[in-house]
Scaffold this active site. Sequence first.
Site, PDB file in Angstrom:
ATOM      1  N   ALA A 127     145.642  48.997  77.866  1.00  0.00           N
ATOM      2  CA  ALA A 127     145.118  49.728  76.691  1.00  0.00           C
ATOM      3  C   ALA A 127     146.402  49.835  75.344  1.00  0.00           C
ATOM      4  O   ALA A 127     147.311  50.469  76.470  1.00  0.00           O
ATOM      5  CB  ALA A 127     144.335  50.436  77.090  1.00  0.00           C
ATOM      6  N   LYS A 182     153.013  47.217  92.728  1.00  0.00           N
ATOM      7  CA  LYS A 182     152.838  47.363  91.451  1.00  0.00           C
ATOM      8  C   LYS A 182     154.003  48.191  92.042  1.00  0.00           C
ATOM      9  O   LYS A 182     155.178  47.221  90.137  1.00  0.00           O
ATOM     10  CB  LYS A 182     151.608  48.387  91.668  1.00  0.00           C
ATOM     11  CG  LYS A 182     152.072  48.699  90.258  1.00  0.00           C
ATOM     12  CD  LYS A 182     151.497  47.863  89.664  1.00  0.00           C
ATOM     13  CE  LYS A 182     151.504  48.141  87.693  1.00  0.00           C
ATOM     14  NZ  LYS A 182     151.320  48.881  87.079  1.00  0.00           N
ATOM     15  N   ASN A 186     156.845  46.612  88.644  1.00  0.00           N
ATOM     16  CA  ASN A 186     157.793  47.282  87.922  1.00  0.00           C
ATOM     17  C   ASN A 186     159.372  48.075  88.486  1.00  0.00           C
ATOM     18  O   ASN A 186     160.208  48.228  87.057  1.00  0.00           O
ATOM     19  CB  ASN A 186     156.978  49.042  87.980  1.00  0.00           C
ATOM     20  CG  ASN A 186     155.348  48.856  87.606  1.00  0.00           C
ATOM     21  OD1 ASN A 186     154.720  49.668  88.407  1.00  0.00           O
ATOM     22  ND2 ASN A 186     155.243  48.076  86.874  1.00  0.00           N
ATOM     23  N   ASN A 190     160.222  46.470  84.853  1.00  0.00           N
ATOM     24  CA  ASN A 190     159.701  47.485  83.522  1.00  0.00           C
ATOM     25  C   ASN A 190     162.150  47.895  83.325  1.00  0.00           C
ATOM     26  O   ASN A 190     161.901  47.849  82.097  1.00  0.00           O
ATOM     27  CB  ASN A 190     160.205  48.745  84.152  1.00  0.00           C
ATOM     28  CG  ASN A 190     158.213  48.336  84.241  1.00  0.00           C
ATOM     29  OD1 ASN A 190     157.725  47.138  84.399  1.00  0.00           O
ATOM     30  ND2 ASN A 190     157.346  49.411  84.216  1.00  0.00           N
ATOM     31  N   ASN A 200     157.867  41.332  78.385  1.00  0.00           N
ATOM     32  CA  ASN A 200     157.395  41.099  79.964  1.00  0.00           C
ATOM     33  C   ASN A 200     158.027  39.273  79.789  1.00  0.00           C
ATOM     34  O   ASN A 200     158.933  38.616  80.354  1.00  0.00           O
ATOM     35  CB  ASN A 200     156.681  41.010  80.274  1.00  0.00           C
ATOM     36  CG  ASN A 200     156.210  42.507  80.062  1.00  0.00           C
ATOM     37  OD1 ASN A 200     157.021  43.710  80.021  1.00  0.00           O
ATOM     38  ND2 ASN A 200     154.989  42.857  80.138  1.00  0.00           N
ATOM     39  N   SER A 254     155.610  49.301  80.023  1.00  0.00           N
ATOM     40  CA  SER A 254     155.356  50.530  79.344  1.00  0.00           C
ATOM     41  C   SER A 254     157.074  51.258  79.195  1.00  0.00           C
ATOM     42  O   SER A 254     157.618  51.762  78.534  1.00  0.00           O
ATOM     43  CB  SER A 254     154.633  51.766  80.085  1.00  0.00           C
ATOM     44  OG  SER A 254     155.463  51.059  81.651  1.00  0.00           O
TER      45      SER A 254
END
Length: 301
Positions: A127, A182, A186, A190, A200, A254
């Site tokens: 989102a 996860k 990450n 990340n 990415n 993020s």
Amino acid sequence: MSKPVSKHICIIGHGAIGLLWGHHFTAAGHRVTFMSRRQQLPPSKQCFTSYDGIESVNEFTFSHQLPHHCDFVLVTTKAYQVFDAISPFLAKITAPIILLHNGMGAVEALPLATYQQVMLATTTHGALINEDSLNHTGLGNTIIGNYQGLTDRELEHWQQLLGSALPTVEVHHNIQLPLLLKLAINCVINPLTAIHQCKNGELLSSEFDNQIDKLIHEVQQVISKLEPDWPHSEASLKQAILDVASATANNYSSMAQDVKYGRTTEIAYINGYLLKQADKLHIPLRETKKLIINLSEVDKY
Ligand code: KPL
């Protein structure tokens, strides 16, 4: 199928994922109160663009206070905000709490009472807040599991409620496994995308291959010791990480966005969490340390 009974849901954190759940809960007939720490509360009417491009406006309550009654509390702040966002109210929360954030380690710091019911969750929904509208950019799956105090039946009840608002939702009987997977993803995607300010998908190029292998070796050494049921080999972990990089090829992670906009990153709860566990196990993590130093976040945890 009969419509579920309307619930009052308190969401702490009105970033993209909090709003995404808020819009879906409202569309499913539930009432949503967002707890906010902003002095000036956001407008109650919030715009939403669904994954199919359908626009709608939903009405929420934004409040500085915990509502008198709610059926559960969903916490969607960044990992480093969890403690400050929830601990002032914790003693008053009798409803189940669901923590949904990147990284690990935040829940261990909370002064939870033994009677409190706490679930941990991870999601692959995407989102983005675009000006004054929330866009659902990627359909995903949410996994929930018990941290303390919930029976399997109760987990299935919450799975049903969450899944009827924003499918799909699964229950995992050892939530540490999906959370660690996860975390592993990450830990690689990340920081690399944050340092190189790349999408990415750019990590799929051969120039990153060697560094990705070294990082995966470190992640695998630690996680396989932490979790006896860890099902991955370095090869299957690499495949899982490259699959996420390719499925989200056009997105900025993020952490890449946090660095770009000068915000605090979640590195302390991602690579920092891994490093803390490695220190306890006396496993040296050279590549992970280099990344943390590179992001100049080393003294934030
Ligand atoms: O979780 C993510 C993030 O951006 O924080 C993904 C997209 C999986 C990249 O690690």
